[in-house]
Motif scaffolding. Sequence first.
Motif, PDB file in Angstrom:
ATOM      1  N   PHE A   1       0.969  -1.267   0.234  1.00 61.62           N
ATOM      2  CA  PHE A   1       0.086   0.097   0.101  1.00 61.62           C
ATOM      3  C   PHE A   1       0.659   1.267   0.058  1.00 61.62           C
ATOM      4  CE2 PHE A   1      -2.435  -3.336   1.974  1.00 61.62           C
ATOM      5  CZ  PHE A   1      -3.506  -3.543   1.212  1.00 61.62           C
ATOM      6  N   GLU A   2       1.937   1.206  -0.486  1.00 62.67           N
ATOM      7  CA  GLU A   2       3.048   2.485  -0.369  1.00 62.67           C
ATOM      8  C   GLU A   2       2.306   3.508  -1.045  1.00 62.67           C
ATOM      9  OE1 GLU A   2       7.250   2.463  -1.035  1.00 62.67           O
ATOM     10  OE2 GLU A   2       7.059   0.240  -1.138  1.00 62.67           O
ATOM     11  N   ASP A   3       1.548   3.411  -2.302  1.00 59.83           N
ATOM     12  CA  ASP A   3       1.104   4.338  -2.755  1.00 59.83           C
ATOM     13  C   ASP A   3       0.175   5.038  -2.188  1.00 59.83           C
ATOM     14  OD1 ASP A   3       2.666   3.665  -4.895  1.00 59.83           O
ATOM     15  OD2 ASP A   3       1.010   2.555  -6.144  1.00 59.83           O
ATOM     16  N   VAL A   4      -0.840   4.295  -1.713  1.00 59.93           N
ATOM     17  CA  VAL A   4      -1.836   4.967  -0.721  1.00 59.93           C
ATOM     18  C   VAL A   4      -1.327   5.495   0.486  1.00 59.93           C
ATOM     19  CG1 VAL A   4      -3.819   4.498   0.826  1.00 59.93           C
ATOM     20  CG2 VAL A   4      -3.131   2.817  -1.117  1.00 59.93           C
ATOM     21  N   ILE A   5      -0.275   5.303   0.969  1.00 60.65           N
ATOM     22  CA  ILE A   5       0.443   6.046   2.204  1.00 60.65           C
ATOM     23  C   ILE A   5       1.108   7.260   1.823  1.00 60.65           C
ATOM     24  CG2 ILE A   5       2.329   5.806   4.031  1.00 60.65           C
ATOM     25  CD1 ILE A   5       1.852   2.936   4.186  1.00 60.65           C
ATOM     26  N   ALA A   6       1.529   7.148   0.429  1.00 60.45           N
ATOM     27  CA  ALA A   6       2.330   8.320  -0.150  1.00 60.45           C
ATOM     28  C   ALA A   6       1.018   9.489  -0.302  1.00 60.45           C
ATOM     29  CB  ALA A   6       2.866   7.882  -1.407  1.00 60.45           C
ATOM     30  N   SER A   7      -0.151   8.890  -0.695  1.00 59.04           N
ATOM     31  CA  SER A   7      -0.908   9.950  -0.889  1.00 59.04           C
ATOM     32  C   SER A   7      -1.612  10.443   0.482  1.00 59.04           C
ATOM     33  CB  SER A   7      -2.139   9.457  -1.773  1.00 59.04           C
ATOM     34  OG  SER A   7      -1.796   8.817  -2.696  1.00 59.04           O
ATOM     35  N   PHE A   8      -1.697   9.519   1.555  1.00 61.65           N
ATOM     36  CA  PHE A   8      -2.170  10.051   2.776  1.00 61.65           C
ATOM     37  C   PHE A   8      -1.128   9.607   3.940  1.00 61.65           C
ATOM     38  CE2 PHE A   8      -6.036  10.181   0.330  1.00 61.65           C
ATOM     39  CZ  PHE A   8      -6.955  11.038   1.099  1.00 61.65           C
ATOM     40  N   VAL A   9      -0.257  10.653   4.360  1.00 65.20           N
ATOM     41  CA  VAL A   9       0.782  10.150   5.138  1.00 65.20           C
ATOM     42  C   VAL A   9       0.115  10.113   6.465  1.00 65.20           C
ATOM     43  CG1 VAL A   9       2.779  10.929   6.310  1.00 65.20           C
ATOM     44  CG2 VAL A   9       2.526  11.574   3.949  1.00 65.20           C
ATOM     45  N   ALA A  10      -1.069  10.516   6.784  1.00 65.78           N
ATOM     46  CA  ALA A  10      -1.703  10.218   8.016  1.00 65.78           C
ATOM     47  C   ALA A  10      -1.819   8.669   8.469  1.00 65.78           C
ATOM     48  CB  ALA A  10      -3.140  11.028   8.329  1.00 65.78           C
ATOM     49  N   LEU A  11      -2.105   7.938   7.296  1.00 67.91           N
ATOM     50  CA  LEU A  11      -2.403   6.414   7.354  1.00 67.91           C
ATOM     51  C   LEU A  11      -1.005   5.902   8.247  1.00 67.91           C
ATOM     52  CD1 LEU A  11      -3.594   5.657   3.969  1.00 67.91           C
ATOM     53  CD2 LEU A  11      -4.729   6.102   6.075  1.00 67.91           C
ATOM     54  N   ALA A  12       0.072   6.444   7.856  1.00 73.10           N
ATOM     55  CA  ALA A  12       1.313   5.982   8.424  1.00 73.10           C
ATOM     56  C   ALA A  12       1.413   6.159   9.984  1.00 73.10           C
ATOM     57  CB  ALA A  12       2.663   6.458   7.560  1.00 73.10           C
ATOM     58  N   VAL A  13       0.818   7.322  10.304  1.00 69.56           N
ATOM     59  CA  VAL A  13       0.813   7.854  11.702  1.00 69.56           C
ATOM     60  C   VAL A  13      -0.156   6.920  12.649  1.00 69.56           C
ATOM     61  CG1 VAL A  13      -0.149   9.706  13.216  1.00 69.56           C
ATOM     62  CG2 VAL A  13       1.515  10.335  11.171  1.00 69.56           C
ATOM     63  N   LEU A  14      -1.447   6.485  11.795  1.00 71.00           N
ATOM     64  CA  LEU A  14      -2.383   5.960  12.302  1.00 71.00           C
ATOM     65  C   LEU A  14      -2.224   4.268  12.645  1.00 71.00           C
ATOM     66  CD1 LEU A  14      -5.483   7.946  11.589  1.00 71.00           C
ATOM     67  CD2 LEU A  14      -4.235   7.802  13.716  1.00 71.00           C
ATOM     68  N   MET A  15      -1.767   3.869  11.420  1.00 67.96           N
ATOM     69  CA  MET A  15      -1.776   2.217  11.358  1.00 67.96           C
ATOM     70  C   MET A  15      -0.968   1.624  12.599  1.00 67.96           C
ATOM     71  SD  MET A  15       1.047   1.855   8.204  1.00 67.96           S
ATOM     72  CE  MET A  15       2.762   1.781   8.448  1.00 67.96           C
ATOM     73  N   PRO A  16      -0.069   1.937  13.094  1.00 69.57           N
ATOM     74  CA  PRO A  16       0.292   1.226  14.249  1.00 69.57           C
ATOM     75  C   PRO A  16      -0.523   0.938  15.230  1.00 69.57           C
ATOM     76  CG  PRO A  16       2.096   2.920  13.856  1.00 69.57           C
ATOM     77  CD  PRO A  16       0.740   3.194  12.987  1.00 69.57           C
ATOM     78  N   ILE A  17      -1.606   2.113  15.432  1.00 68.32           N
ATOM     79  CA  ILE A  17      -2.572   2.016  16.511  1.00 68.32           C
ATOM     80  C   ILE A  17      -3.248   0.405  16.307  1.00 68.32           C
ATOM     81  CG2 ILE A  17      -4.630   2.861  17.576  1.00 68.32           C
ATOM     82  CD1 ILE A  17      -3.189   5.802  16.926  1.00 68.32           C
ATOM     83  N   VAL A  18      -3.978   0.502  15.113  1.00 66.65           N
ATOM     84  CA  VAL A  18      -4.891  -0.650  14.473  1.00 66.65           C
ATOM     85  C   VAL A  18      -3.921  -2.178  14.929  1.00 66.65           C
ATOM     86  CG1 VAL A  18      -6.184  -1.956  12.999  1.00 66.65           C
ATOM     87  CG2 VAL A  18      -6.040   0.522  13.035  1.00 66.65           C
ATOM     88  N   ALA A  19      -2.759  -2.141  14.502  1.00 68.48           N
ATOM     89  CA  ALA A  19      -1.968  -3.274  14.715  1.00 68.48           C
ATOM     90  C   ALA A  19      -1.860  -3.479  16.321  1.00 68.48           C
ATOM     91  CB  ALA A  19      -0.763  -3.319  14.091  1.00 68.48           C
TER      92      ALA A  19
END
Lengths: 460, 460
Positions: free
Chosen positions: A317-335
Amino acid sequence: MAEDLITEELLEDDDYALDRDTVEPILAALREGDSEALAKLLDPIHPADIADLLEQVDEDTRIRLVQLYGMEFDGEILSELNEGIRESIIAALHPEVLADAVRDLESDDVVDLIEDLDDPQRDIILDALAATDRAAVEQSLAYPEESAGRLMQRELVAAPEHWDVGHVIDHMRAHDDLPDQFYHVILVDPRMRPTGYVTLGKIMASPRTAKLTEIMEDSFRTIPVHQDEAEVAYAFNQYHLISAPVVDEDDRLVGVITIDDAMIILDEELEEDILRLAGVGETSLTDRVRDTVRARLPWLGVNLVTAIIASLVIAIFEDVIASFVALAVLMPIVASMGGNAGTQSLTVAVRAIATKDLTSSNLWRVIRREAAVGLINGAVFALVMGLVGVVWFGTWMLAGVIAAAMVINLLVAGLSGVLVPVLLERLKVDPALASGTFVTTVTDVVGFFAFLGLAGIVLL
Amino acid sequence: MAEDLITEELLEDDDYALDRDTVEPILAALREGDSEALAKLLDPIHPADIADLLEQVDEDTRIRLVQLYGMEFDGEILSELNEGIRESIIAALHPEVLADAVRDLESDDVVDLIEDLDDPQRDIILDALAATDRAAVEQSLAYPEESAGRLMQRELVAAPEHWDVGHVIDHMRAHDDLPDQFYHVILVDPRMRPTGYVTLGKIMASPRTAKLTEIMEDSFRTIPVHQDEAEVAYAFNQYHLISAPVVDEDDRLVGVITIDDAMIILDEELEEDILRLAGVGETSLTDRVRDTVRARLPWLGVNLVTAIIASLVIAIFEDVIASFVALAVLMPIVASMGGNAGTQSLTVAVRAIATKDLTSSNLWRVIRREAAVGLINGAVFALVMGLVGVVWFGTWMLAGVIAAAMVINLLVAGLSGVLVPVLLERLKVDPALASGTFVTTVTDVVGFFAFLGLAGIVLL
């Protein structure tokens, strides 16, 4: 001193820990090489506490202490020591001191002492024993490791089942070689098969003419000599046994296991499970750096592989993260939430398997319950994280994505937390050993996949 | 059937678990309402196993089973049940059955049974007891929960220290109210202060003229009546006690604790630590969904806060991630390795504190060792991840950054794994309960900060 800040109160309120007032004078006597003072200081201390002291000081001090203690050295101290440092102390003891120390031990303690030693050390100890003791020890060593046969003592008191109380009292009082510790008289048939047991208390309280069969205990269990020691500990704990006769394949009496031995095994098994659940191999605080690294590195290696697998999911999902960096910030919370919820449910399941509380009667009910708990907790934290998402990043879409991913991951965490240990048990792999790795891999992969995948669909 | 695939072999090789061949006929008798067949099937089963069976079936079956069992219901089953379902079973029992069941129990078992019950249920049970038993139970309840006073039994055998063997044998044989289980005769001075004890085995093996003081055991420990039960269990385990007299503030004998009670406490304490380390509150497999959610939700809430803190660290570096999305792919690896290494060292430290193996004598050596282990493991995985970084992303800079972050985080993990539990213990917070949260917060924050911070410096 900074040191005192941490250590001083650590020991307060502890009734049994070795405190400074005990330890300091011992170390002082050691520094002065005053063997008389040392013996006087150590004399009132229980061998188990002396063993703890030896484990807590550094290696140099340990060896000097043992050597200065000399002939006073008690064999029981050896029994109480961690395996790691036991070898170095045996090597440091004068052969005469060692022989003297070992001769005082019961045969089951000698077995426990030497089963992990290398052959040369083992031979030194065996040679120190009297011929009969050595034969008993060697017979025990013939049984598999961690079996009832290794755990039992051969010293026991048995009586023909047709005897009466007077008979057994006279018999016991006529024998001067009764075991040091015994609590029951085991009744045997003419072929030496145990048929029941009578407590010494009952014998004391009954008239001389009472038949032993009349006063024997209701509950009576024999332990097969090849049974795993963990099962032995389970039986003692489950049925509140005080001692139990051990029988061979023909049901003949070969020894007896007492509750104090079972308690040690129960303690060891639970400690082992705690360490395994935390991804630590057999280890102790006295291990050297090399041994500690060896106990922990393989588990971290396994974790690295699972972490890389999770990263591969993110990479999709690198492309998705590149468009929305907020995803990188939030994704560790779900995991992270999935990993924690999974650890909760796997720990409960691993313990339930170990205590035989999770069986075919209730497995499906437990799975349904874990699913329900996962959904409820998932819904609660979906709501919380949804709100956090809106407030922090100001987008309802992102909030919805993280909420949905949270529900999915906590449901999967609950289910895999039960199913993974159950399947591992079926595959004869210790669930305590391997469940954690599998469950966190599942929750990491599902967590990242659900969150980033949904984000890709909704946000792009 | 899919169900069989998982459950069938789960029970194989288990010597003690309730297997299908035992359970199925019982459930069949229940379906047919055949109380005679039910009683016949349950009769040979140990109360502890019947309790397990009741815990494993669903609530409906449980209640119907108890009611069909009727007057045969054994009080010991109640003692063996989980607290969660004990209440519902007591409520379902006919008051007469309940009274009958409770009357057979020893006073310490009654105390254990009722201490967690609500007042109305407690009163029903107290009313069922004979006046002397009730007085004994109420006296025990006057001691604080989880104290030696609650654990001890009042039934014991004591003898004046100047007696000889013949005297004590005659005395015991003249009394018909000796306790069901006793292993030692406690020697007391004229003020009822215990001064030693003699095993029944030794009494049996000694001539009638031998003084009790001549044959008493070397090791002898009294337990203060207010001592915490966890300390009691420690003492039994550490000193291999079989039974120990309990004394009041004036050192006078008030009861006795036996090893079987201590073993139950040891088991409970270790189970509690396992669950606490996994972030699960007091819970069991029989709990309903509501109770399970209540036991787990708070811990997940705490974890959410720490996960958000970690996310805030990531948010600081949003720009860096936007320029190098590869960082988002790799950053969970550093955090995950730190979290695992931290869990390893905190688990070892928490257990060492519980078993009093981590003291002022060795704390600083343990800290130095954890630092060394962290550095070595960090270096190993820095090398591995550096190589993975180069191969995967083809940049030496990124590889260097992840390698450096790995060493830093594994060093911090090792250090915080020891320091956090030690500081919590000093602050009188159970280290098993709270260490995990603090340590993973530290390793997450340090992991993300080190990795993204270094990346920001090196790559931008």
